[in-house]
Design an enzyme around this catalytic site. Sequence first.
Site, PDB file in Angstrom:
ATOM      1  N   LYS A   1       0.849  -1.205   0.000  1.00 33.51           N
ATOM      2  CA  LYS A   1       0.000   0.000   0.000  1.00 33.51           C
ATOM      3  C   LYS A   1       0.880   1.250   0.000  1.00 33.51           C
ATOM      4  O   LYS A   1       0.601   2.216  -0.714  1.00 33.51           O
ATOM      5  CB  LYS A   1      -0.955  -0.023   1.198  1.00 33.51           C
ATOM      6  CG  LYS A   1      -2.065  -1.049   1.030  1.00 33.51           C
ATOM      7  CD  LYS A   1      -2.920  -1.269   2.261  1.00 33.51           C
ATOM      8  CE  LYS A   1      -3.918  -2.395   1.984  1.00 33.51           C
ATOM      9  NZ  LYS A   1      -4.803  -2.722   3.110  1.00 33.51           N
TER      10      LYS A   1
ATOM     11  N   GLN B   1      -5.079  -1.541   9.254  1.00 36.07           N
ATOM     12  CA  GLN B   1      -4.969  -2.865   8.637  1.00 36.07           C
ATOM     13  C   GLN B   1      -5.622  -3.914   9.539  1.00 36.07           C
ATOM     14  O   GLN B   1      -5.356  -3.977  10.741  1.00 36.07           O
ATOM     15  CB  GLN B   1      -3.489  -3.198   8.391  1.00 36.07           C
ATOM     16  CG  GLN B   1      -3.261  -4.458   7.579  1.00 36.07           C
ATOM     17  CD  GLN B   1      -3.835  -4.407   6.162  1.00 36.07           C
ATOM     18  OE1 GLN B   1      -3.864  -3.358   5.532  1.00 36.07           O
ATOM     19  NE2 GLN B   1      -4.306  -5.529   5.672  1.00 36.07           N
TER      20      GLN B   1
ATOM     21  N   ASP C   1     -11.277   2.719   3.429  1.00 38.39           N
ATOM     22  CA  ASP C   1     -11.575   1.296   3.286  1.00 38.39           C
ATOM     23  C   ASP C   1     -13.072   1.054   3.109  1.00 38.39           C
ATOM     24  O   ASP C   1     -13.486  -0.055   2.775  1.00 38.39           O
ATOM     25  CB  ASP C   1     -11.111   0.532   4.545  1.00 38.39           C
ATOM     26  CG  ASP C   1      -9.798  -0.200   4.330  1.00 38.39           C
ATOM     27  OD1 ASP C   1      -9.542  -0.609   3.186  1.00 38.39           O
ATOM     28  OD2 ASP C   1      -9.049  -0.351   5.307  1.00 38.39           O
TER      29      ASP C   1
HETATM   30  N1  GUN Z   1      -7.304  -6.959   5.626  1.00 36.36           N
HETATM   31  C1  GUN Z   1      -7.637  -7.702   4.533  1.00 36.36           C
HETATM   32  N2  GUN Z   1      -8.124  -6.909   3.560  1.00 36.36           N
HETATM   33  C2  GUN Z   1      -8.100  -5.646   4.038  1.00 36.36           C
HETATM   34  C3  GUN Z   1      -8.480  -4.392   3.496  1.00 36.36           C
HETATM   35  O1  GUN Z   1      -8.956  -4.244   2.365  1.00 36.36           O
HETATM   36  N3  GUN Z   1      -8.291  -3.321   4.327  1.00 36.36           N
HETATM   37  C4  GUN Z   1      -7.799  -3.433   5.584  1.00 36.36           C
HETATM   38  N4  GUN Z   1      -7.683  -2.337   6.316  1.00 36.36           N
HETATM   39  N5  GUN Z   1      -7.456  -4.581   6.118  1.00 36.36           N
HETATM   40  C5  GUN Z   1      -7.610  -5.687   5.345  1.00 36.36           C
END
Ligand code: GUN
Length: 282
Positions: A53, A97, A120
């Site tokens: 990311k 996350q 998100d």
């Molecule tokens: N864990 C697995 N997929 C995601 C996601 O798209 N965003 C976040 N913040 N955590 C995750």
Amino acid sequence: MYTLIDGKAIAAEMRSEIKRGVDGFKAERNREIGLAVVLVGENPASKIYVKNKIKACEEVGIKSYAYYLPENAPQSAVEELVSGLASDDNIDGILVQLPLPAHLDSVKVLSFIPTDKDVDGFSVENIGKLAMGEKCLVACTPNGVMKMLEYYGVELTGKRAVVVGRSNIVGKPMALLLLNANATVTVCHSKTRDLKAECLKAEVLVAAIGKEKFITADMVKEGAVVIDVGMNRDENGKLCGDVDFETVKDKCSYITPVPGGVGPMTITMLMYNTLQSALFRR
Ligand code: GUN
């Protein structure tokens, strides 16, 4: 003959478009766009996701702010960090996350992210708006799937779509997006009776289960569009999806590979949401 849906190519095209948007924003508003990424603990998969990311931010010109908290960080420390970011004007998007370590209350942590910085799309308000068909920040993976279908001109109106998996991150928002696009949507899960019969009805089948090669050829209708959200390791440690690609592909009109399908789109949609958030934040 099937068509392979090339997520990597669509993602690359979208990222250069997003970069143009970011550059335009910076020139016009005379400031950076900021994305805060919060990682608590040492989950190896999460560490890789966070690293990717941050790399994507660099690629499109978004300034990333990474915060690493120890595995045993107390609830109050995580909440304090997120509320600080909530009121920081340099931060346009906040991403915590998931999964968080088991002792933390994720829903409570996420509640400290303001709706307009929720890149998100996990907040109660954004999910609610999605359910009501209103403009909002949409969860990255399902929104990436919609972009892929759109790119390949897959018509959804009136189609039978089956989503296998009911997670808050993928399955539920995926079902809402397909419904908003006028598909007839069925959501299947671990308690579904006769999953095979349900899958066989799917003209569009989205697999978001988290089990390697779970969807086999006998579960797929001839000519179906198959989208594989899975990210697993097979018996040889090789990356694979929830769909048994080799046996399923010849039944499909379109199918996504793993890797190179949904994966590259997820992070691209995060960049897209961060730009949207910077542009339209209240
Ligand atoms: N864990 C697995 N997929 C995601 C996601 O798209 N965003 C976040 N913040 N955590 C995750």
